[in-house]
Design a protein around this motif. Structure first.
Motif, PDB file in Angstrom:
ATOM      1  N   GLN A 183       0.809  -1.222   0.000  1.00 57.16           N
ATOM      2  CA  GLN A 183       0.000   0.000   0.000  1.00 57.16           C
ATOM      3  C   GLN A 183       0.841   1.270   0.000  1.00 57.16           C
ATOM      4  N   ILE A 184       2.138   1.158   0.200  1.00 59.49           N
ATOM      5  CA  ILE A 184       2.981   2.351   0.302  1.00 59.49           C
ATOM      6  C   ILE A 184       2.968   3.160  -0.991  1.00 59.49           C
ATOM      7  N   ILE A 185       3.147   2.507  -2.128  1.00 63.85           N
ATOM      8  CA  ILE A 185       3.208   3.223  -3.407  1.00 63.85           C
ATOM      9  C   ILE A 185       1.876   3.889  -3.750  1.00 63.85           C
ATOM     10  N   PRO A 186       0.720   3.176  -3.687  1.00 58.67           N
ATOM     11  CA  PRO A 186      -0.539   3.850  -3.992  1.00 58.67           C
ATOM     12  C   PRO A 186      -0.836   5.035  -3.065  1.00 58.67           C
ATOM     13  N   VAL A 187      -0.563   4.875  -1.774  1.00 57.27           N
ATOM     14  CA  VAL A 187      -0.803   5.970  -0.823  1.00 57.27           C
ATOM     15  C   VAL A 187       0.129   7.138  -1.133  1.00 57.27           C
TER      16      VAL A 187
ATOM     17  N   HIS B 201      -7.870   2.459  -1.041  1.00 54.99           N
ATOM     18  CA  HIS B 201      -8.616   1.287  -0.563  1.00 54.99           C
ATOM     19  C   HIS B 201      -7.723   0.347   0.244  1.00 54.99           C
ATOM     20  N   GLY B 202      -6.829   0.910   1.057  1.00 54.02           N
ATOM     21  CA  GLY B 202      -5.891   0.122   1.845  1.00 54.02           C
ATOM     22  C   GLY B 202      -6.554  -0.767   2.869  1.00 54.02           C
ATOM     23  N   THR B 203      -7.586  -0.281   3.544  1.00 54.98           N
ATOM     24  CA  THR B 203      -8.252  -1.070   4.577  1.00 54.98           C
ATOM     25  C   THR B 203      -8.875  -2.316   3.975  1.00 54.98           C
ATOM     26  N   LEU B 204      -9.540  -2.175   2.838  1.00 54.51           N
ATOM     27  CA  LEU B 204     -10.162  -3.321   2.188  1.00 54.51           C
ATOM     28  C   LEU B 204      -9.100  -4.326   1.761  1.00 54.51           C
TER      29      LEU B 204
ATOM     30  N   GLY C 241      -9.678  -7.212   4.174  1.00 55.60           N
ATOM     31  CA  GLY C 241     -10.725  -7.899   3.430  1.00 55.60           C
ATOM     32  C   GLY C 241     -12.069  -7.259   3.718  1.00 55.60           C
ATOM     33  N   LEU C 242     -13.137  -7.972   3.378  1.00 54.00           N
ATOM     34  CA  LEU C 242     -14.473  -7.465   3.650  1.00 54.00           C
ATOM     35  C   LEU C 242     -14.811  -7.707   5.113  1.00 54.00           C
ATOM     36  N   LEU C 243     -15.085  -6.641   5.831  1.00 49.88           N
ATOM     37  CA  LEU C 243     -15.418  -6.753   7.249  1.00 49.88           C
ATOM     38  C   LEU C 243     -16.863  -7.194   7.403  1.00 49.88           C
TER      39      LEU C 243
END
Length: 95
Positions: free
Chosen positions: A44-48, A66-69, A73-75
């Motif tokens: 996720q470092i590069i997209p953020v 969309h790092g949390t997803l 995953g789907l919570l």
């Protein structure tokens, strides 16, 4: 073929790191899980960073990427909504 070569390179790199840390492969469960968390966060470092370079603050950049997803995953509670959206967006296949 490129994906396989990249995967092999990543595996070699992880093997070198394990060797430097004197950890045998397969790693003990806790070490392996911490490593997996590092992989998920590292992805996720590069997209953020891209979103932050576009002018977003860290929290907004995290949401936009969309790092949390990706990491969690789907919570619970959101699984049904996401499944419903996927089934609505799929074209009907007739045979």
């Amino acid at each position: 073929m490129r994906v396989y070569l990249l995967s092999l390179g990543a595996g070699l790199l992880v093997g070198i790191v394990y060797s430097l840390l004197n950890v045998r492969s397969p790693a003990p469960p806790v070490v392996a899980l911490v490593g997996l968390l590092g992989i998920l966060v590292g992805e996720q470092i590069i997209p953020v960073a891209r979103h932050m370079l576009d002018g977003s603050h860290l929290a907004a950049a995290w949401r936009r990427s969309h790092g949390t997803l990706h990491i969690f995953g789907l919570l619970p509670g959101r699984h049904e909504q996401a499944t419903q959206r996927k089934s609505d967006s799929r074209p009907e296949v007739r045979t």
